[in-house]
Design an enzyme around this catalytic site. Structure first.
Site, PDB file in Angstrom:
ATOM      1  N   CYS A 122     -18.036  66.428  -2.088  1.00  0.00           N
ATOM      2  CA  CYS A 122     -18.276  66.158  -0.870  1.00  0.00           C
ATOM      3  C   CYS A 122     -19.242  65.464   0.481  1.00  0.00           C
ATOM      4  CB  CYS A 122     -17.453  67.383  -0.480  1.00  0.00           C
ATOM      5  SG  CYS A 122     -16.314  67.183  -2.018  1.00  0.00           S
ATOM      6  N   HIS A 265     -17.191  69.534   6.743  1.00  0.00           N
ATOM      7  CA  HIS A 265     -16.458  69.321   5.303  1.00  0.00           C
ATOM      8  C   HIS A 265     -14.708  70.327   5.260  1.00  0.00           C
ATOM      9  CE1 HIS A 265     -14.860  68.924   1.516  1.00  0.00           C
ATOM     10  NE2 HIS A 265     -14.698  69.458   0.658  1.00  0.00           N
ATOM     11  N   ASN A 295      -8.189  68.523   1.680  1.00  0.00           N
ATOM     12  CA  ASN A 295     -10.078  67.823   1.200  1.00  0.00           C
ATOM     13  C   ASN A 295      -9.617  66.534   0.337  1.00  0.00           C
ATOM     14  OD1 ASN A 295     -12.577  67.965  -0.231  1.00  0.00           O
ATOM     15  ND2 ASN A 295     -12.716  69.635  -0.781  1.00  0.00           N
TER      16      ASN A 295
HETATM   17  N1  ACO Z   1      -0.300  78.445  -7.338  1.00  0.00           N
HETATM   18  C1  ACO Z   1      -0.006  80.068  -7.813  1.00  0.00           C
HETATM   19  N2  ACO Z   1      -1.060  80.836  -8.115  1.00  0.00           N
HETATM   20  C2  ACO Z   1      -2.194  80.464  -8.408  1.00  0.00           C
HETATM   21  C3  ACO Z   1      -2.864  78.812  -8.180  1.00  0.00           C
HETATM   22  C4  ACO Z   1      -1.624  77.919  -7.543  1.00  0.00           C
HETATM   23  N3  ACO Z   1      -2.186  76.875  -7.356  1.00  0.00           N
HETATM   24  N4  ACO Z   1      -3.873  78.754  -8.581  1.00  0.00           N
HETATM   25  C5  ACO Z   1      -4.116  79.829  -9.327  1.00  0.00           C
HETATM   26  N5  ACO Z   1      -3.252  80.450  -9.387  1.00  0.00           N
HETATM   27  C6  ACO Z   1      -3.099  81.918 -10.021  1.00  0.00           C
HETATM   28  C7  ACO Z   1      -4.029  82.064 -10.631  1.00  0.00           C
HETATM   29  O1  ACO Z   1      -3.518  81.738 -12.017  1.00  0.00           O
HETATM   30  C8  ACO Z   1      -4.722  84.084 -10.656  1.00  0.00           C
HETATM   31  O2  ACO Z   1      -3.844  84.798 -11.606  1.00  0.00           O
HETATM   32  P1  ACO Z   1      -3.987  85.495 -12.245  1.00  0.00           P
HETATM   33  O3  ACO Z   1      -4.564  87.043 -11.240  1.00  0.00           O
HETATM   34  O4  ACO Z   1      -3.285  86.647 -12.274  1.00  0.00           O
HETATM   35  O5  ACO Z   1      -4.837  85.521 -12.656  1.00  0.00           O
HETATM   36  C9  ACO Z   1      -4.053  84.185  -9.214  1.00  0.00           C
HETATM   37  O6  ACO Z   1      -4.491  83.403  -8.999  1.00  0.00           O
HETATM   38  C10 ACO Z   1      -5.929  84.060  -8.521  1.00  0.00           C
HETATM   39  O7  ACO Z   1      -6.368  82.619  -8.571  1.00  0.00           O
HETATM   40  P2  ACO Z   1      -7.645  83.120  -7.544  1.00  0.00           P
HETATM   41  O8  ACO Z   1      -8.355  81.188  -8.632  1.00  0.00           O
HETATM   42  O9  ACO Z   1      -9.084  83.962  -8.164  1.00  0.00           O
HETATM   43  O10 ACO Z   1      -7.505  82.432  -6.609  1.00  0.00           O
HETATM   44  P3  ACO Z   1      -8.733  82.202  -4.875  1.00  0.00           P
HETATM   45  O11 ACO Z   1      -8.352  83.253  -4.537  1.00  0.00           O
HETATM   46  O12 ACO Z   1     -10.305  82.046  -5.936  1.00  0.00           O
HETATM   47  O13 ACO Z   1      -8.168  81.412  -4.566  1.00  0.00           O
HETATM   48  C11 ACO Z   1      -8.917  78.781  -4.747  1.00  0.00           C
HETATM   49  C12 ACO Z   1      -8.273  79.367  -5.655  1.00  0.00           C
HETATM   50  C13 ACO Z   1      -8.105  78.877  -3.578  1.00  0.00           C
HETATM   51  C14 ACO Z   1      -8.962  77.268  -5.415  1.00  0.00           C
HETATM   52  C15 ACO Z   1      -9.872  79.358  -3.999  1.00  0.00           C
HETATM   53  O14 ACO Z   1     -10.733  79.679  -5.071  1.00  0.00           O
HETATM   54  C16 ACO Z   1     -11.233  78.187  -3.476  1.00  0.00           C
HETATM   55  O15 ACO Z   1     -10.556  77.538  -2.314  1.00  0.00           O
HETATM   56  N6  ACO Z   1     -12.349  78.198  -3.891  1.00  0.00           N
HETATM   57  C17 ACO Z   1     -12.919  76.509  -3.365  1.00  0.00           C
HETATM   58  C18 ACO Z   1     -13.160  75.275  -3.633  1.00  0.00           C
HETATM   59  C19 ACO Z   1     -13.568  74.445  -3.369  1.00  0.00           C
HETATM   60  O16 ACO Z   1     -13.650  74.516  -1.977  1.00  0.00           O
HETATM   61  N7  ACO Z   1     -12.902  73.684  -4.262  1.00  0.00           N
HETATM   62  C20 ACO Z   1     -13.996  72.360  -3.333  1.00  0.00           C
HETATM   63  C21 ACO Z   1     -15.117  71.885  -2.914  1.00  0.00           C
HETATM   64  S1  ACO Z   1     -16.036  70.312  -2.164  1.00  0.00           S
HETATM   65  C22 ACO Z   1     -15.835  69.162  -3.155  1.00  0.00           C
HETATM   66  O17 ACO Z   1     -16.921  68.376  -3.838  1.00  0.00           O
HETATM   67  C23 ACO Z   1     -14.773  68.669  -4.396  1.00  0.00           C
END
Ligand code: ACO
Length: 338
Positions: A122, A265, A295
């Site tokens: 990214c 980004h 993204n």
């Molecule tokens: N739909 C519903 N529930 C979900 C989903 C989904 N798609 N995905 C995970 N959950 C659930 C999990 O299983 C978890 O349930 P549990 O509490 O029963 O175990 C709960 O939701 C919370 O999961 P978390 O992973 O803790 O959720 P979080 O608040 O961290 O949000 C997210 C997840 C949106 C992915 C966030 O962590 C994020 O945006 N992280 C940054 C990711 C990013 O920017 N990546 C790109 C980098 S750039 C590159 O170079 C590729």
């Protein structure tokens, strides 16, 4: 183009263009594919919909990149034969070789100029315009095409097992044309490129058992798909985003208020909000378009730039800070005098 008395040249962004796949993948579509909900996705990420390339009908990274570069050339009012170099930021080339750069240079009708891909996930476009600026200022090149493109959805598992990463990503491409300018004040005035391979375990795409970090157990279902520790990446992004803004402002000796546009980004609207809150950046200075595209990895920053440009918000004389973070782990900034 002439040099100033000290032999310095500037760099100008003389055109831009973007190209997105027609196919869409809305939150409602995802609800049909996996256990998730529109409300969950919007609350955690700010994303409503995204574009998805149709690989089966040949909509590859090089196809999207070619169309984006063609539009950028029209916008810049120059011919492909005037480009001296073509650089492509991507982590999803169509195949290990040829590079997307070589394919695009051929498709758009460049001379036999250098063409290559740069992979910083990214952060790729940000790394690449910083490199292009330096190559023009060195005097070696006059006009460089820079493309950011990814078709990352080919590496997404659209099942319950992959839902953590599946909701985030979309495909897209955008391009800019950089050219040497008589005004030596124009172009990049500060930049930072950072990487920490130790953090790669939090965001990777394994193609075989050897690609699994020590901490992650081998699982066949994970092969060739984005593997992400969402919380670790979130924490890294929020921290590094703010650090690199401070670092860049300090290098340039300016305040956040002096920057007219933060071109960021688009990974998660909450990450962008955290930077806006920390530096008191008003909404109109930080365009958020993640709700429409998700993204798009290497395409993300130039797509924001092109949208700002086509809406007439970018004016000569302004200062613009490009900011990115991503897999690698990588992060950085590129501050420009327009
Ligand atoms: N739909 C519903 N529930 C979900 C989903 C989904 N798609 N995905 C995970 N959950 C659930 C999990 O299983 C978890 O349930 P549990 O509490 O029963 O175990 C709960 O939701 C919370 O999961 P978390 O992973 O803790 O959720 P979080 O608040 O961290 O949000 C997210 C997840 C949106 C992915 C966030 O962590 C994020 O945006 N992280 C940054 C990711 C990013 O920017 N990546 C790109 C980098 S750039 C590159 O170079 C590729």
């Amino acid at each position: 183009m002439t040099e100033d008395a000290r032999g310095r040249v500037g760099v100008e962004i003389i055109g831009s263009g973007m190209h997105l796949p027609e196919g869409t993948l809305t939150n409602q579509d995802l609800e049909q594919l996996m256990e998730t909900s529109d409300a969950w996705i919007v609350k955690r990420t700010g994303i409503n919909t995204r574009r998805r390339a149709d690989l089966a009908s040949g909509e590859t990274s090089s196809v999207l990149a070619t169309e984006a570069m063609k539009k950028a050339l029209v916008n810049a009012k120059i011919e492909a034969t005037e480009l001296d170099l073509l650089l492509v930021a991507t982590m999803t080339c169509d195949s290990p070789t040829p590079s997307v750069g070589c394919v695009v240079a051929h498709e758009i009708g460049c001379r036999d100029i250098g063409a290559m891909d740069i992979n910083a996930a990214c952060s790729g476009f940000l790394y690449t315009i910083s490199i292009a600026d330096a190559m023009i200022k060195s005097g070696a090149y006059k006009t460089i095409g820079v493309i950011g493109v990814d078709t990352i959805t080919r590496h997404i598992d659209y099942s319950d097992f992959g839902r953590g990463a599946a909701i985030l990503f979309g495909d897209g491409a955008a391009a800019v044309v950089l050219q040497a300018s008589d005004d030596p004040e124009k172009g990049m005035i500060a930049h930072a490129m950072h990487a920490d391979g130790g953090g790669a375990k939090h965001l990777f795409i394994p193609s075989c058992a050897l690609d699994f970090p020590e901490e992650v157990e081998f699982d066949e279902r994970k092969l060739n798909t984005v593997q992400m520790n969402g919380q670790a990446v979130f924490k890294f992004a929020v921290t590094k985003f703010q650090e690199v803004i401070s670092e860049t402002l300090e290098m340039a000796g300016i305040e956040a208020d002096d920057v007219d546009h933060f071109v960021c980004h688009q990974a998660n609207s909450r990450i962008l909000d955290s930077a806006r809150d920390r530096f008191g950046i008003p909404e109109e200075k930080l365009l958020v378009n993640i709700q429409k595209y998700g993204n798009t990895v290497g395409g993300s920053i130039p797509i924001v730039y092109d949208e700002l440009m086509s809406s007439g918000k970018i004016k000569p004389g302004q200062k613009m800070m490009f900011l990115a973070f991503g897999a690698g782990l990588t992060w950085g900034s590129s501050l420009w005098q327009l």
